[in-house]
Structures are given as structure tokens and as C-alpha cells.
Write an enzyme that holds these catalytic residues in place. Structure first.
Site, PDB file in Angstrom:
ATOM      1  N   ASN A 144      58.594  31.061  41.900  1.00 50.03           N
ATOM      2  CA  ASN A 144      57.915  29.640  42.325  1.00 50.03           C
ATOM      3  C   ASN A 144      59.035  28.688  42.544  1.00 50.03           C
ATOM      4  OD1 ASN A 144      55.338  30.575  41.612  1.00 50.03           O
ATOM      5  ND2 ASN A 144      55.588  29.947  39.335  1.00 50.03           N
ATOM      6  N   ARG A 151      52.570  35.588  41.500  1.00 49.53           N
ATOM      7  CA  ARG A 151      53.967  36.399  41.425  1.00 49.53           C
ATOM      8  C   ARG A 151      53.704  37.744  40.881  1.00 49.53           C
ATOM      9  NH1 ARG A 151      57.945  33.164  37.767  1.00 49.53           N
ATOM     10  NH2 ARG A 151      56.064  32.936  36.718  1.00 49.53           N
TER      11      ARG A 151
END
Length: 773
Positions: A42, A24
Site C-alpha cells: 500500500n 494485497r
């Protein structure tokens, strides 16, 4: 029209190992650099990105997502679709979304270059700290207890972050963003030595001094304790063997650097890559004839040494205080699982270690060191554990729509496998289930993996042998879950594991492949013991079209420990009751006092002498004929490994021994011609090394001739599996000779050829064989 007016939106789904690896923040940094807007999160299937920008920039963004992924990430797939709606201001990392678990915990990873640099930087706040890590390295599976993979569900829950660590953890621009094990000297685990050194003495300095003086130190690592001593000190090495009751099994070694390893062993590019990879396995390497000296007691009868590099800050700090390599063997008594808890280490390693270098971060899940070698420049995994498990293995085409299947593995080198939606998750090496501690570990890991991957099986696949503990456990679990129980043939599972591991899809490996499966033994489809098999077919079924001639397993399980029994059985099978008349000098290698007459009566009456077509026992018999560990072996394949090392220098100048190929169906390989030629060589004083080389070449030639006899032709896939395929000579000769007749040999890539890879084959076969509801 402004530049923003030309923007379009995309929804990008990224699948693979993309959680807990800094993916990320990788997305965030790329988006910032390209001035894109949107968000990343996520969820249960991986990472989902909503992003706005002009089409060309978004194309470049997608390419860089894949190309520049973080070191521990693995992108298995990326899907993009148009996304409606106005572009937000800026780019953010948003909270994780709920959903089914489809991504898991990544393996424990060796210290990354950035953390290693901090470790030795006097100006850094983690200078000299034995537990530094970041998103790119450090403990993972070894410290996790449940999902989601958050600090609260790891061994790090006991260590609240200090303000400095918390600020790094919350900053997407920092490489410690959401690194669950992150810590520093102010808030993290601490290190100490027992017995305590003098006041003010650094525990690492004291441990290094003890090692230099010939002492033995129990050291707590990531997945368990090691026993360490100075590898160059022959006295320390032999004392460790005496205390551990480990007569001959090779010791693993740790060196400071690749350059130091190169002082002792030959290195190619593949070996260098393995040593320095995040997995940091033990790599088996050929000793340099002109290399720096090390004691023979490190690896008796072997021409290879197993080296690894430091893979934690603790290891780096200790090795920096020493001038040479250390033995770094598992912290246990012989044949037990390695110790993981401090209290157990004090108790179970008492009398083995002189001191204990300990810390207070709990090891929640035992992880042995992985063991890898290379063949023709490619890795060959011998034991898959730390650094590799639990990476999901993408399966080839055809396995996507099968029911979720749990495969229980075998009795020895036990692993289990979860298979779902075209992926297989193979557990780490657990050990031999006959050991109570290993069996407990197996049960605990099975519970953990089912929790981590939210896995409920519809099918449970087990070995066909009814007495394997893994089989009885699988039957009980199937009843508990309401799953269908499927019993899978041992050697068919080996072949299927190799096909799947090599990327052979269901259509390609459905029926037209062959399998050469060579191992110690397993239960065959006819109820007898097999171990030297030629199978024809594929995933959907096989026929036994060839095999090694069955010879009595003289004394049952005792024959697996005492090679002389196999020698007597082989000679009697080749020459009948008058075998002594042919044996000549071989008789001198029978152990004094061995009950040979009793064994002959057992062979005559068939008492505890089941027939077995085992390749492994044939190797033991030939080793015994040459006087190589005839009385008893101290570890599995000891005699065969010594025989391989004996043969290696002589392969170029000898001819293969002859082998008889029967003309029936199946084709049977008989060894009487080989024994006649071998005994004749012994009678004329031929060297043991040349005899061992002729034997290896003869086995390979006979197997390939048999494969050709039963119909393998141009382009035929031949899967090479079973524990005997860890023999580099046999593997290399089979590959070369099969290619020479136009076949396509395929080998294992990511799972072991031995029983450590069996569960993968069980999983794919069990899912295919299970009857539909």
C-alpha cells in the site's frame, strides 16, 4: 534459455478502494497461483505491485486483479509500465510506503457469507459470537478515529488480539489478514443485557423473549442504537410510537431473509440485490396486496414498507431466535440524532426501552441506516449513510484539475463534500443542523474527514442563504484556512449534483442542459424563495427560464408544518378574495379553530407571507384539499407521501388536470385551471384517489410542456433533482414524457436528489466559480 529468462518485470499501479479490503492478499494469492515473483504494498495513492513473469501470464494476472477483486474493493484504474531489475525469489507483501493520502476508509459492510456460516457452525471457534468479522465485512468508518487505518486508531485498540486471532491477522492466506476489527470470544467485545437476566441466561435469549412478549429493546448496532419491537404486534408498535412521540413517520423493519421480506412486499431483482449487498440498506418496497398481514401503524398512509436484512452477527443471532420481522428504528427521541454511547443510551432512552442489549465496542462515528428505493430497475438513494459513506465518487471528465474544494451542504439533511483530483467524497447523512447534537456531529465529522483524507481546502463552497448554519460555519472555516469562499445558488447546486452524479462531463453539461428542480424551498438568485424551477445552462451558469407561479408562504415556516395554510394561499391566489365562493367542500377540511381570517389579513397586507414558487407546498395544498393531514404534519413530506400513495392505484384510468402556461420569459406555470377542475371533481363526488392521480399527472404534463416551450429539443439533457423527485410517480412520469419529446432525462445514481446530495453540486460549482489567484 530457461523459462525465467523469458520473464519481464512490470510495475502495476492500482487505484480505487483498494486498502483495508483484502486487496494485497488478493494480489499475493493470484501471484502464488500463477508462480509469479515480486511484491505488493500500500502507499498514499493505492496499491503498487512489482511483478515478474512471462508477458502472457502477466496479462492474465492484470485481468484477474480487476475481474476477481475482493467484495469490498473497487478498482477505478490500473496502470502498468515495464520495470527493470532482476526478479526476486517468491512473492511478498511488503510494508506500506509513506505518501499523500489518496485512498480512504471503506464503508461499514454487512456480515459476509463466510462469517455468517461460522456464526452458526457449532464446530467453529466463533460460533454464536456477536462480533465476528473479516476483511470482507464488519465495521469500518464507525470505529475509526484517525489515519492510518490501523487497529491502534480504531475502537478495537481496547481489545488486544489473542494468539489465534493474531496468527490469522498475520497470514496472507487467511481472509482475516490485516482485518483491523477482527476478534473472537477470547479477546474481543462482549455482549450483555440490562437489566441483567437471571443468572446463566444468554442475553440474546432474554432479549428475544422480551420482544416476543411485546417489549421494546434498545439494541447497540454498528453506527448507533436502535429501538426494536415485534413488527407483527400492533400493541407494541403503537406503544413504541407513544413513547418515542413519533406519530406517523414510517418505521424501518428487519427481516431474517429475502424470502421473509417477500412474504410482505413485492421484490424485483434490483431490490433483492440491494437487500443482500454489503451496504445492506433499508429498501423501500411496495406492499403485496396478498401479503402476510402487518399492522397499519408501521407505515401509516403508505403503500410501501422499508425492510433491511441483518447486517451484523448480533442481528443475525437475534433474528434467528424470532419468528418474524422486527421494527428496527433509530434509538432516539423524535427528531434527535440516534444515541451511540452506552451511558447516553441509558439516560436518553430511559422511558423508551424496557431493556438495553449492549456491548463494549465503542461507536466512534454515528452512522444512520441508508435508505434506498428502486426506479425502473435502478437504485435510487434517499439517504446515504451506513454502507455507502465514505466511498469516493468518481466525477465525470473535466473536473480533474480544479482546486481542492470543501462544500458545506444545506441546513436540512446535512452532508458535506470534499472534492479533489476528479473525485468527490460525500459524508454520511448527518441530519438537521438546527438540532444542537446534529450540529456537534457535523463539526466532528468534518474534522475527521479532513484528517482521514489529509484535506485542506483551497475553496469553501456554501449555500447562498446567509442564515444557514452550514453557510456561517463555511465562512468561518474559509477564514481559518485562507480558502476562497464561494456562495452557490441552491437550485443550481441541485442541478449540478444531478449532472455530475449522472456522469455528464463538464463539456457536455457546460451550457446546453436543462434542470427541473423541484423541492420545498431554497433561496433563489433574485432573493426570493424558489422551489419549482426550470433552469437552462449547466455547470458554468444557468438562467431561470421557467417556474411554478409564486404563491405566498402563509405564515412563513408555519406553512411547512400546517398544510391548510398552503391550501388557503393557493385558493386565494387562484380565485382572489372571493376564494371561499369556489372552495365548496374543501372548507370542511380546514382545521376547527384555524385562524383563517387572520391568515387572510396577512395575505392582504403581505405580513410574513413571502412569495415562494415551491412544488412541495403545492403538494401539501392539494393533500389538504382532499382532507389528507390538513391541520399539521408530523414529519417532512408526510402529506405529500400520503397523496402519492393515494394516487398510485388510479394512474391508468384518469386524465391530467389542466395547467396554465404563461407566454412570458420566464414561462410561469399557473394552477388556477387545475384548482377549478379539482374542486369540480370534489363537488361531483369523485374519489380522492382519482383526484390525487389527476393532480400528479397534471404536474408532470405541465412541467414537460414548459420544458418544451423554453427550447428543449431532440437529445437535450434534462437533469431531474430536488426532494420532490423522490416521488416515484412524478419521477417516472417526467422521465417517460421527456423521452416522448426526444429529451434525455438524467437522474441521481449515487447521491440523494434531496438536500442530502446538495454538497456534491456545491463542490463542483464552487471549484469552477472560484476566482483564480
Amino acid at each position: 534459455m530457461t523459462a525465467a529468462d523469458a520473464w519481464v518485470g512490470r510495475r502495476i499501479r492500482v487505484r480505487g478502494l483498494v486498502q483495508g479490503v483484502g486487496f494485497r492478499p488478493h494480489v499475493w494469492r493470484l501471484a502464488q497461483a500463477l508462480n509469479l515473483a515480486g511484491s505488493v504494498a500500500n502507499d498514499g495513492e493505492g496499491v503498487v505491485i512489482h511483478v515478474w513473469g512471462d508477458a502472457a501470464t502477466l496479462d492474465g494476472f492484470q485481468a484477474r486483479l480487476w475481474r476477481e477483486a475482493p467484495p469490498l474493493a473497487r478498482v477505478d484504474g490500473m496502470e502498468a509500465a515495464p520495470h527493470d531489475g532482476p526478479a526476486p525469489g517468491g512473492f511478498t507483501i511488503t510494508a506500506s510506503a509513506a505518501g499523500r493520502v489518496r485512498t480512504g476508509v471503506v464503508p461499514d459492510a454487512a456480515t459476509c457469507p463466510a462469517c455468517q456460516a461460522e456464526l452458526f457452525d457449532p464446530a467453529d471457534r466463533r460460533h454464536g459470537y456477536a462480533f465476528g468479522n473479516c476483511t470482507h465485512c464488519g465495521p469500518r468508518l464507525s470505529i475509526v478515529s484517525a489515519i492510518p487505518y490501523d487497529r491502534a486508531n480504531t475502537a478495537m485498540a481496547a481489545f488486544p488480539m489473542c494468539p489465534a486471532c493474531a496468527a490469522e491477522y498475520a497470514d496472507p492466506a487467511d481472509r482475516r489478514f490485516h482485518a483491523q476489527p477482527t476478534a473472537c470470544p477470547a479477546c474481543g467485545p462482549r455482549l450483555w443485557l440490562e437489566p441483567a437476566p437471571d443468572a446463566g441466561t444468554d442475553p440474546l435469549d432474554a432479549a428475544a423473549a422480551l420482544l416476543r412478549a411485546g417489549g421494546i429493546v434498545a439494541l447497540k448496532g454498528i453506527g448507533g442504537f436502535h429501538l426494536a419491537c415485534d413488527a407483527a404486534n400492533a400493541g407494541a408498535v403503537m406503544e413504541l410510537r407513544r413513547r418515542k412521540a413519533r406519530d406517523a413517520k414510517p418505521f424501518a423493519l428487519m427481516a431474517r431473509s429475502v424470502e421473509e421480506v417477500g412474504r410482505y412486499c413485492r421484490l424485483d431483482a434490483a431490490a433483492r440485490d440491494l437487500l443482500t449487498s454489503p451496504a445492506a440498506p433499508i429498501v423501500l418496497l411496495p406492499r403485496r396486496p396478498d401479503g402476510a398481514p402487518l399492522p397499519d401503524g408501521l407505515a401509516p398512509d403508505q403503500d410501501h414498507l422499508g425492510f433491511m436484512l441483518p447486517y451484523t452477527p448480533l442481528h443475525h443471532l437475534l433474528m434467528a431466535r424470532l419468528d418474524g420481522p422486527l421494527v428496527m428504528t433509530s434509538g432516539n427521541r423524535s427528531d434527535e440524532p440516534q444515541v451511540t454511547a452506552n451511558g447516553d443510551a441509558r439516560d436518553r432512552l430511559a422511558g423508551l426501552a424496557d431493556a438495553w442489549l449492549m456491548h463494549d465496542r465503542a461507536i466512534l462515528n454515528r452512522l444512520d441506516d441508508s435508505v434506498v428505493t428502486t426506479s425502473a430497475g435502478a437504485p435510487v438513494i434517499l439517504r446515504r449513510a451506513r454502507g455507502y459513506a465514505p466511498v469516493p465518487l468518481p466525477l465525470p471528465s473535466g473536473f480533474e484539475g480544479l482546486p481542492p474544494t470543501l462544500a458545506m451542504g444545506g441546513e436540512l439533511k446535512a452532508t458535506f463534500c470534499l472534492m479533489r483530483e476528479g473525485q468527490a467524497i460525500l459524508s454520511q447523512h448527518i441530519g438537521d443542523l438546527e438540532d444542537a447534537a446534529a450540529l456537534d456531529d457535523y463539526r466532528a465529522m468534518l474534522r475527521l474527514y479532513r484528517d482521514l483524507f489529509d484535506f485542506t481546502p483551497a475553496v469553501v463552497a456554501v449555500d447562498a442563504h446567509p442564515d444557514y448554519l452550514s453557510t456561517t460555519l463555511g465562512a468561518a472555516l474559509a477564514r481559518e484556512c485562507g480558502a476562497r469562499l464561494v456562495r452557490v445558488g441552491h437550485h443550481h447546486a441541485h442541478m449540478a449534483a444531478c449532472l455530475a452524479d449522472a456522469g455528464i462531463g463538464l463539456a457536455e453539461g457546460g451550457e446546453g442542459a436543462f434542470g427541473l428542480v423541484l423541492d420545498g424551498l431554497g433561496l433563489g438568485a433574485d432573493g426570493t424563495l424558489w422551489g419549482g424551477e426550470i433552469l437552462q445552462g449547466g455547470y458554468r451558469g444557468v438562467a431561470r427560464v421557467g417556474h411554478i407561479a409564486p404563491v405566498a408562504l402563509a405564515g412563513g415556516a408555519a406553512a411547512m408544518r400546517e398544510p391548510w395554510r398552503n391550501l388557503v394561499a393557493q385558493l386565494r391566489h387562484a380565485f382572489g378574495a372571493a376564494w371561499r365562493d369556489h372552495a365548496g367542500a374543501v372548507l370542511a377540511h380546514l382545521p376547527p379553530g384555524a385562524p383563517v381570517a387572520l391568515l387572510e389579513r396577512m395575505l392582504e397586507t403581505g405580513t410574513n407571507t413571502p412569495p415562494c414558487s415551491s412544488a412541495g407546498r403545492l403538494f401539501d395544498a392539494v393533500a389538504a384539499a382532499l382532507g389528507v393531514h390538513p391541520a399539521r404534519i408530523g414529519h417532512e413530506a408526510q402529506a405529500a407521501m400520503a397523496l402519492e400513495a393515494l394516487a398510485r392505484p388510479h394512474l391508468g384510468g384518469v386524465q391530467p388536470y389542466p395547467v396554465a402556461l404563461g407566454g412570458g420569459d420566464p414561462v410561469v406555470m399557473g394552477w388556477a385551471p387545475m384548482w377549478r377542475a379539482l374542486l369540480a371533481d370534489l363537488a361531483t363526488g369523485e374519489s380522492p384517489g382519482r383526484i390525487a392521480a389527476r393532480f400528479h399527472l397534471g404536474v408532470a404534463e405541465a412541467l414537460v410542456a414548459a420544458v418544451a416551450r423554453v427550447g428543449a429539443s431532440q437529445g437535450t439533457v434534462v437533469a431531474l433533482s430536488g426532494g420532490v423527485l423522490q416521488n416515484a410517480i412524478i419521477l417516472g412520469e417526467l422521465q417517460s414524457r421527456l423521452r416522448g419529446i426526444g429529451c434525455r432525462p438524467v437522474t441521481h445514481r449515487q447521491v440523494p436528489a434531496n438536500d442530502g446530495g446538495l454538497a456534491l453540486g456545491q463542490a463542483v460549482l464552487g471549484a469552477l466559480m472560484a476566482p483564480t489567484a
